[in-house]
Design a protein around this motif. Structure first.
Motif, mmCIF file in Angstrom:
data_model
loop_
_atom_site.group_PDB
_atom_site.id
_atom_site.type_symbol
_atom_site.label_atom_id
_atom_site.label_comp_id
_atom_site.label_asym_id
_atom_site.label_seq_id
_atom_site.Cartn_x
_atom_site.Cartn_y
_atom_site.Cartn_z
ATOM 1 N N LYS A 250 20.256 -13.424 10.203
ATOM 2 C CA LYS A 250 19.281 -13.262 11.277
ATOM 3 C C LYS A 250 19.909 -12.571 12.484
ATOM 4 N N PHE A 251 21.167 -12.917 12.808
ATOM 5 C CA PHE A 251 21.863 -12.335 13.950
ATOM 6 C C PHE A 251 23.236 -11.824 13.531
ATOM 7 N N ASP A 252 23.717 -10.805 14.277
ATOM 8 C CA ASP A 252 25.124 -10.401 14.225
ATOM 9 C C ASP A 252 25.575 -9.789 12.905
ATOM 10 N N GLY A 253 24.644 -9.258 12.109
ATOM 11 C CA GLY A 253 25.038 -8.622 10.853
ATOM 12 C C GLY A 253 25.859 -7.366 11.069
ATOM 13 N N GLY A 254 25.615 -6.676 12.183
ATOM 14 C CA GLY A 254 26.426 -5.518 12.534
ATOM 15 C C GLY A 254 26.148 -4.285 11.706
ATOM 16 N N ILE A 255 27.050 -3.330 11.798
ATOM 17 C CA ILE A 255 26.815 -2.000 11.233
ATOM 18 C C ILE A 255 26.867 -1.999 9.706
ATOM 19 N N ILE A 256 27.545 -2.993 9.103
ATOM 20 C CA ILE A 256 27.678 -2.983 7.642
ATOM 21 C C ILE A 256 26.392 -3.384 6.932
#
Length: 463
Positions: A250-256
């Motif tokens: 839901k949060f903070d998955g980032g660029i990957i």
């Protein structure tokens, strides 16, 4: 905490650090309040890779020139003219100097990686990525004597007639305290992690949004400023939103969790229908429209469909593609109607016209007689196994923010500049980005206006 600082910076990402360093180098005493714990410091900057800056010639890490005029043309096209021309051109002009200034603050560049959206000419990549860039800025700030407090939640701002007086701080161990400063720089990001606030504009659809970046950008500082007389700017539904893997956190998955595979296939919704031209423009200028496009589809879900011939043509992501030996098998795994997906792909394949494929330019591979068309990079999907990525809207940051002038000074609702309040980064990005996005421009806004806001805040404090 009992002392009065010259400059208080609220936020802990690129814009905040550039402001803090700039103010400190101008002779001001500076306190930075980062709402996140130390490990999660830096807001969305942790997930970045590069910055877009104008430059007149090739360098060790850039393959060619990117003039102010070309940068402006790109910005004008991607925003559809929804930008403050004076501020945007000022930012572009200042960005030329940022390339060297940021290196002076300890940040190092590297040549762009292969498969990174064809950015080798326009964008400079951070050696070690966003977290390494952040660590360098924090190290420089600390060496200069900038004071930094983590887990520092600002729960109130005292503002009178456009003048900042103090901030009320809440900390897990030390409780509440009052921070006084002669000038304020707000660099605390947008409100993308505040789902309830998003739902005010998007309705229940916002429950299906994924937040690519920090869970700490809940917009509390932005809301306080707007409630206390700062003029707003920007459409609250506009944001940097890309298509990210539906299996991401839901949060903070980032660029990957981002997918750069759209141009190599087609995108369908839950009814197995295409809904937009996947080959509209060069990917760095168009990747950030796909979040909003998916948000407008039923249940905010879509599927990027491609075949085995292109699976190694783009940067791999955290989650592997879903595979099927046939279109029908793939559809079943995606819980799509097999006949509907077979029909969509058959019609697409029949409309593809031969050409010379080159995903780095607007090539001549296109469809004919198909709605919506695929105007570039169209190739038949016919080599098994067939593959797919499920995607949802991935919100990076919101564009509703505080209006500022060229000094980064906030403008009040009566049109007058604030006496001593400045803003930088995502909290004021809507001045430049009315809509749309181009890779690396968020970091440009943060660095340029952070440097300017810090310098001007220091000058304001001394006066």
């Amino acid at each position: 905490m009992s002392q009065k600082f010259d400059v208080l910076v609220i936020g802990g990402g690129n814009a905040a650090l550039c402001a803090a360093i700039s103010a400190r180098r101008a002779g001001a005493s500076v306190l930075v309040l980062e709402g996140a714990p130390k490990f999660y410091r830096g807001g969305n900057t942790r997930h970045t890779r590069n910055m877009r800056c104008a430059h007149d010639s090739a360098t060790d890490i850039l393959t060619g020139p990117y003039t102010e005029e070309e940068f402006w043309d790109d910005l004008l096209r991607l925003t559809g003219g929804q930008t403050d021309e004076e501020l945007a051109k000022f930012m572009i002009r200042e960005s030329k100097d940022i390339l060297n200034w940021i290196v002076e603050q300890g940040v190092r560049w590297q040549p762009s990686l292969g498969g990174t959206l064809s950015l080798g000419r326009t964008n400079s990549f951070f050696l070690g990525g966003g977290r390494a860039m952040l660590n360098a800025l924090y190290l420089t700030a600390e060496k200069l004597g900038v004071e930094i407090v983590y887990d520092a939640e600002v729960i109130d701002l005292e503002i009178e007639d456009g003048m900042f007086l103090s901030a009320k701080l809440n900390q897990p161990i030390d409780g509440t305290s009052e921070i006084r400063a002669s000038a304020l720089v707000a660099a605390a990001g947008g409100f993308e992690a505040n789902i309830e606030w998003l739902k005010q504009y998007w309705g229940e659809a916002a429950d299906n949004f994924l937040i690519r970046g920090t869970p700490y950008n809940r917009g509390s500082i932005l809301k306080m400023l707007l409630d206390k007389g700062v003029q707003d700017i920007g459409d609250p539904t506009q944001c940097h939103a890309v298509a990210i893997d539906a299996r991401a956190p839901k949060f903070d998955g980032g660029i990957i969790t981002r997918h750069d595979s759209v141009v190599f296939g087609i995108v369908v919704n839950k009814h197995a229908q295409r809904f937009y031209d996947e080959g509209e423009d060069i990917w760095p200028k168009r990747y950030a429209i796909w979040g909003r496009l998916v948000a407008a589809q039923p249940d905010q879900i879509a599927y990027i469909i491609f075949d085995a011939s292109v699976r190694n043509s783009f940067m791999p992501t955290l989650f592997p593609p879903i595979e099927g030996g046939s279109i029908a098998e793939l559809a079943a795994k995606l819980e799509l109607d097999p006949k509907a997906l077979e029909k969509t792909i058959a019609e697409f394949n029949a409309a593809v016209r031969p050409g010379t494929f080159d995903h780095t330019i607007l090539d001549d591979c296109r469809t004919e007689g198909l709605t919506p068309p695929k105007t570039h990079w169209a190739r038949r999907i016919e080599t098994p196994p067939y593959l797919a990525y499920p995607v949802r809207p991935g919100i990076t940051f919101t564009y509703l923010g505080t209006r500022v002038n060229r000094q980064g000074r906030m403008v009040m609702k009566d049109g007058k500049p604030s006496a001593n309040m400045f803003a930088a980064g995502e909290i004021m990005a809507g001045n430049v980005l009315g809509k749309g996005y181009a890779a690396g421009i968020g970091m440009t806004i943060g660095s340029v206006f952070g440097r300017v806001a810090g310098r001007e805040a220091a000058k304001n404090a001394r006066n």
